[in-house]
Write a protein that holds these residues in place. Sequence first.
Motif, PDB file in Angstrom:
ATOM      1  N   ALA A  33       0.855  -1.178   0.000  1.00 13.68           N
ATOM      2  CA  ALA A  33       0.000   0.000   0.000  1.00 13.68           C
ATOM      3  C   ALA A  33       0.895   1.233   0.000  1.00 13.68           C
ATOM      4  CB  ALA A  33      -0.894   0.006   1.237  1.00 13.68           C
ATOM      5  N   ILE A  34       0.451   2.264  -0.680  1.00 15.83           N
ATOM      6  CA  ILE A  34       1.223   3.500  -0.799  1.00 15.83           C
ATOM      7  C   ILE A  34       0.411   4.660  -0.254  1.00 15.83           C
ATOM      8  CG2 ILE A  34       2.405   5.086  -2.356  1.00 15.83           C
ATOM      9  CD1 ILE A  34       3.695   2.332  -2.201  1.00 15.83           C
ATOM     10  N   GLY A  35       1.057   5.472   0.538  1.00 16.60           N
ATOM     11  CA  GLY A  35       0.419   6.668   1.055  1.00 16.60           C
ATOM     12  C   GLY A  35       1.166   7.919   0.627  1.00 16.60           C
ATOM     13  N   TRP A  36       0.426   8.983   0.449  1.00 15.45           N
ATOM     14  CA  TRP A  36       1.006  10.310   0.240  1.00 15.45           C
ATOM     15  C   TRP A  36       0.741  11.138   1.490  1.00 15.45           C
ATOM     16  CZ3 TRP A  36       4.227  12.017  -3.419  1.00 15.45           C
ATOM     17  CH2 TRP A  36       4.298  11.318  -4.638  1.00 15.45           C
ATOM     18  N   PHE A  37       1.765  11.829   1.922  1.00 14.98           N
ATOM     19  CA  PHE A  37       1.698  12.658   3.121  1.00 14.98           C
ATOM     20  C   PHE A  37       2.268  14.023   2.796  1.00 14.98           C
ATOM     21  CE2 PHE A  37       0.697   9.183   6.004  1.00 14.98           C
ATOM     22  CZ  PHE A  37       1.114   8.083   5.272  1.00 14.98           C
ATOM     23  N   ARG A  38       1.992  14.992   3.636  1.00 11.09           N
ATOM     24  CA  ARG A  38       2.574  16.312   3.452  1.00 11.09           C
ATOM     25  C   ARG A  38       2.890  16.924   4.805  1.00 11.09           C
ATOM     26  NH1 ARG A  38      -2.720  19.410   0.859  1.00 11.09           N
ATOM     27  NH2 ARG A  38      -3.959  19.544   2.785  1.00 11.09           N
ATOM     28  N   GLN A  39       3.846  17.828   4.768  1.00 12.46           N
ATOM     29  CA  GLN A  39       4.278  18.449   6.018  1.00 12.46           C
ATOM     30  C   GLN A  39       4.727  19.870   5.770  1.00 12.46           C
ATOM     31  OE1 GLN A  39       7.358  16.318   8.147  1.00 12.46           O
ATOM     32  NE2 GLN A  39       6.632  17.126  10.101  1.00 12.46           N
ATOM     33  N   VAL A  40       4.248  20.742   6.627  1.00 10.73           N
ATOM     34  CA  VAL A  40       4.657  22.135   6.640  1.00 10.73           C
ATOM     35  C   VAL A  40       5.585  22.316   7.836  1.00 10.73           C
ATOM     36  CG1 VAL A  40       3.844  24.504   6.899  1.00 10.73           C
ATOM     37  CG2 VAL A  40       2.506  22.865   5.554  1.00 10.73           C
ATOM     38  N   PRO A  41       6.640  23.120   7.702  1.00 10.92           N
ATOM     39  CA  PRO A  41       7.551  23.317   8.837  1.00 10.92           C
ATOM     40  C   PRO A  41       6.808  23.699  10.106  1.00 10.92           C
ATOM     41  CG  PRO A  41       8.491  24.285   6.899  1.00 10.92           C
ATOM     42  CD  PRO A  41       7.115  23.829   6.505  1.00 10.92           C
ATOM     43  N   GLY A  42       7.118  23.004  11.194  1.00 15.80           N
ATOM     44  CA  GLY A  42       6.507  23.304  12.472  1.00 15.80           C
ATOM     45  C   GLY A  42       5.182  22.618  12.716  1.00 15.80           C
ATOM     46  N   LYS A  43       4.726  21.855  11.710  1.00 17.34           N
ATOM     47  CA  LYS A  43       3.450  21.163  11.868  1.00 17.34           C
ATOM     48  C   LYS A  43       3.634  19.664  11.726  1.00 17.34           C
ATOM     49  CE  LYS A  43       0.310  24.886  10.590  1.00 17.34           C
ATOM     50  NZ  LYS A  43      -0.904  25.254   9.805  1.00 17.34           N
ATOM     51  N   VAL A  44       2.639  18.935  12.202  1.00 16.81           N
ATOM     52  CA  VAL A  44       2.671  17.482  12.138  1.00 16.81           C
ATOM     53  C   VAL A  44       2.468  17.015  10.698  1.00 16.81           C
ATOM     54  CG1 VAL A  44       1.500  15.381  12.902  1.00 16.81           C
ATOM     55  CG2 VAL A  44       1.800  17.266  14.498  1.00 16.81           C
ATOM     56  N   ARG A  45       3.170  15.938  10.335  1.00 16.82           N
ATOM     57  CA  ARG A  45       2.961  15.358   9.012  1.00 16.82           C
ATOM     58  C   ARG A  45       1.550  14.784   8.944  1.00 16.82           C
ATOM     59  NH1 ARG A  45       7.750  11.756   6.585  1.00 16.82           N
ATOM     60  NH2 ARG A  45       8.748  13.734   7.166  1.00 16.82           N
ATOM     61  N   VAL A  48      -2.509  12.475   3.229  1.00 15.43           N
ATOM     62  CA  VAL A  48      -3.247  13.102   2.132  1.00 15.43           C
ATOM     63  C   VAL A  48      -4.119  12.080   1.416  1.00 15.43           C
ATOM     64  CG1 VAL A  48      -3.042  14.321  -0.060  1.00 15.43           C
ATOM     65  CG2 VAL A  48      -1.470  14.853   1.829  1.00 15.43           C
ATOM     66  N   SER A  49      -3.512  10.970   1.032  1.00 17.64           N
ATOM     67  CA  SER A  49      -4.232   9.970   0.254  1.00 17.64           C
ATOM     68  C   SER A  49      -3.478   8.658   0.336  1.00 17.64           C
ATOM     69  CB  SER A  49      -4.343  10.422  -1.201  1.00 17.64           C
ATOM     70  OG  SER A  49      -5.022   9.456  -1.990  1.00 17.64           O
ATOM     71  N   CYS A  50      -4.200   7.573   0.101  1.00 17.37           N
ATOM     72  CA  CYS A  50      -3.529   6.281   0.023  1.00 17.37           C
ATOM     73  C   CYS A  50      -4.223   5.405  -1.009  1.00 17.37           C
ATOM     74  CB  CYS A  50      -3.467   5.581   1.377  1.00 17.37           C
ATOM     75  SG  CYS A  50      -5.058   5.097   2.066  1.00 17.37           S
ATOM     76  N   ILE A  51      -3.494   4.391  -1.441  1.00 14.43           N
ATOM     77  CA  ILE A  51      -4.033   3.409  -2.373  1.00 14.43           C
ATOM     78  C   ILE A  51      -3.577   2.035  -1.906  1.00 14.43           C
ATOM     79  CG2 ILE A  51      -2.085   3.658  -3.979  1.00 14.43           C
ATOM     80  CD1 ILE A  51      -4.182   3.275  -6.259  1.00 14.43           C
TER      81      ILE A  51
END
Length: 130
Positions: A33-45, A48-51
């Motif tokens: 399974a593959i997930g996409w994640f995102r992170q902004v500096p100073g915030k928790v990862r 976003v989406s997974c398949i």
Amino acid sequence: QLRLVESGGGSVQPGGSLRLSCAASGFTLDEYAIGWFRQVPGKVREGVSCISASGYGTSYRDSVKGRFTISRDNTKNTVYLQMNSLKPEDTAVYYCAAVRSRPVCVLTSDPPVPGQYNYWGQGTQVTVSS
């Protein structure tokens, strides 16, 4: 050596589109399974989406539903994240991650959880700004 490499990030104006790619080497993706994640500096990862490994299961966080589409091409050992109608709040470093598990991201509407994934790429920057 198992490796994930993201590409396709960049700078776009609000309303624009990008397609992120997550290419695997050292292993075949068809059992992962593959997930996409995102992170902004100073915030928790955040997820976003997974398949799922089969490709039949997908999920998205609410803020990207209807705008982002995840897909996979096992013949190319690559997973994609098509991002349309981008907003400034989508600005972040985007990561893909993999877990060897068929049940992950199956029959769920919840976004992926970072702790479920154990192989990570290095990230690609997405900036949405006018």
